[in-house]
Design a protein around this motif. Sequence first.
Motif, PDB file in Angstrom:
ATOM      1  N   ASP A 118      37.014  43.200  42.433  1.00  0.00           N
ATOM      2  CA  ASP A 118      35.967  42.756  41.521  1.00  0.00           C
ATOM      3  C   ASP A 118      35.525  43.934  40.661  1.00  0.00           C
ATOM      4  O   ASP A 118      35.198  44.990  41.201  1.00  0.00           O
ATOM      5  CB  ASP A 118      34.811  42.220  42.368  1.00  0.00           C
ATOM      6  CG  ASP A 118      33.534  41.984  41.590  1.00  0.00           C
ATOM      7  OD1 ASP A 118      33.618  41.760  40.371  1.00  0.00           O
ATOM      8  OD2 ASP A 118      32.453  42.026  42.200  1.00  0.00           O
ATOM      9  N   SER A 144      31.002  38.296  38.495  1.00  0.00           N
ATOM     10  CA  SER A 144      32.322  38.817  38.147  1.00  0.00           C
ATOM     11  C   SER A 144      33.390  38.369  39.135  1.00  0.00           C
ATOM     12  O   SER A 144      34.532  38.110  38.755  1.00  0.00           O
ATOM     13  CB  SER A 144      32.280  40.342  38.061  1.00  0.00           C
ATOM     14  OG  SER A 144      31.697  40.914  39.208  1.00  0.00           O
ATOM     15  N   VAL A 196      37.395  36.305  38.887  1.00  0.00           N
ATOM     16  CA  VAL A 196      38.636  36.688  39.561  1.00  0.00           C
ATOM     17  C   VAL A 196      39.205  35.483  40.307  1.00  0.00           C
ATOM     18  O   VAL A 196      40.411  35.212  40.259  1.00  0.00           O
ATOM     19  CB  VAL A 196      38.385  37.867  40.526  1.00  0.00           C
ATOM     20  CG1 VAL A 196      39.661  38.220  41.281  1.00  0.00           C
ATOM     21  CG2 VAL A 196      37.867  39.078  39.768  1.00  0.00           C
ATOM     22  N   GLU A 226      40.634  33.020  37.768  1.00  0.00           N
ATOM     23  CA  GLU A 226      41.895  33.494  37.204  1.00  0.00           C
ATOM     24  C   GLU A 226      43.047  33.273  38.181  1.00  0.00           C
ATOM     25  O   GLU A 226      44.154  32.885  37.779  1.00  0.00           O
ATOM     26  CB  GLU A 226      41.785  34.970  36.834  1.00  0.00           C
ATOM     27  CG  GLU A 226      43.082  35.633  36.381  1.00  0.00           C
ATOM     28  CD  GLU A 226      43.724  35.005  35.153  1.00  0.00           C
ATOM     29  OE1 GLU A 226      44.908  35.317  34.881  1.00  0.00           O
ATOM     30  OE2 GLU A 226      43.055  34.204  34.443  1.00  0.00           O
ATOM     31  N   ASN A 227      42.801  33.485  39.461  1.00  0.00           N
ATOM     32  CA  ASN A 227      43.868  33.263  40.431  1.00  0.00           C
ATOM     33  C   ASN A 227      44.209  31.781  40.567  1.00  0.00           C
ATOM     34  O   ASN A 227      45.380  31.431  40.752  1.00  0.00           O
ATOM     35  CB  ASN A 227      43.503  33.865  41.792  1.00  0.00           C
ATOM     36  CG  ASN A 227      44.229  35.174  42.036  1.00  0.00           C
ATOM     37  OD1 ASN A 227      45.254  35.463  41.417  1.00  0.00           O
ATOM     38  ND2 ASN A 227      43.719  35.968  42.953  1.00  0.00           N
ATOM     39  N   HIS A 268      46.261  40.528  43.286  1.00  0.00           N
ATOM     40  CA  HIS A 268      45.749  41.177  44.501  1.00  0.00           C
ATOM     41  C   HIS A 268      46.200  40.452  45.769  1.00  0.00           C
ATOM     42  O   HIS A 268      45.459  40.344  46.748  1.00  0.00           O
ATOM     43  CB  HIS A 268      44.227  41.275  44.457  1.00  0.00           C
ATOM     44  CG  HIS A 268      43.681  41.625  43.106  1.00  0.00           C
ATOM     45  ND1 HIS A 268      44.101  42.741  42.414  1.00  0.00           N
ATOM     46  CD2 HIS A 268      42.772  40.988  42.296  1.00  0.00           C
ATOM     47  CE1 HIS A 268      43.457  42.784  41.248  1.00  0.00           C
ATOM     48  NE2 HIS A 268      42.662  41.746  41.162  1.00  0.00           N
TER      49      HIS A 268
END
Length: 309
Positions: free
Chosen positions: A91, A281, A285, A288-289, A301
């Motif tokens: 993050d 934030s 993430v 987006e994944n 990640h």
Amino acid sequence: MTVTVLFAAGEALWPEYAPHLRAAFDEAGLDAALVTEAEPGAVDYIVYAPGSPLQDFTPYTRCRAVLNLWAGVERIVGNPTLTQPLCRMVDPGLTEGMVEYVTGHVLRHHLGMDRYIKGAPGWQQIVPPLARERVVAMLGLGELGLACARALKALSFAVEGWSRSGKTGLDIPAHHGEAGLEALLRRAEIVVTLLPRTAETENLLDARRLAWLPQGAVIVNPGRGALIDDDALLAALDSGALGHATLDVFRIEPLPEDHPFRHHPGVTVTPHIAADTRASSAARVVAENIRRGETGEPLLHRVDLTRGY
């Protein structure tokens, strides 16, 4: 088609994360239903945090990824029912917080600020060396370790790194292996530990390796409590071989009130505040994944389950 995202990170985090996740899904253009309960066979993604009541991943046959909200995965990676891809949290807010913590405490020890903060008697004009004359060892060259190393390098510290696997092509000198660790520790006046906890890193800084450090060296540990042998650390502090230890992580948290670290004059205890996941934030993430999972792109990640990080 609507994807079902199960929030299995605990009831306490739901009010904080739910609005940010929904906003992030909309921002990413995802048709996603965020739920706290669902039939396992209908779940496409799981948003997770260690300590969740969900411990058996076997029924989640349709799940395409488990998205951890923490950077650390040691409490989930060994779960034998976990066969789905696992992604740890990297993050931007967490990284920034870690950089601030590490930089602040390295500067504090470099400048010898404790003697003034605690009210040193007399007029002690002890001038520290310049940063470029101070070797800082960064143990761990992942996302967090590299970010902290680069911030310290920007302040002109003589930063060198070490990792288990060995890293190449970095903008700081990097070492690996036992010989590399010994060579680095024998010169390091400040050591920062930002390694994951694995079988290979547990008690990495034991009595033998602590003895490699120069007299009066300082340790800053915002990584994992188990990276350092507690008894060996206390012995090194008691003998004067080590100058100080600033510790943010511990084998047992909260740290018990009667633990020797609480009262040792050579130890600074901070209550696991070095870096925390920020919901705003972190939600981006996660989104987006999920977008990547739906479009067939590589997940960000992703954890190597055999290596543990």
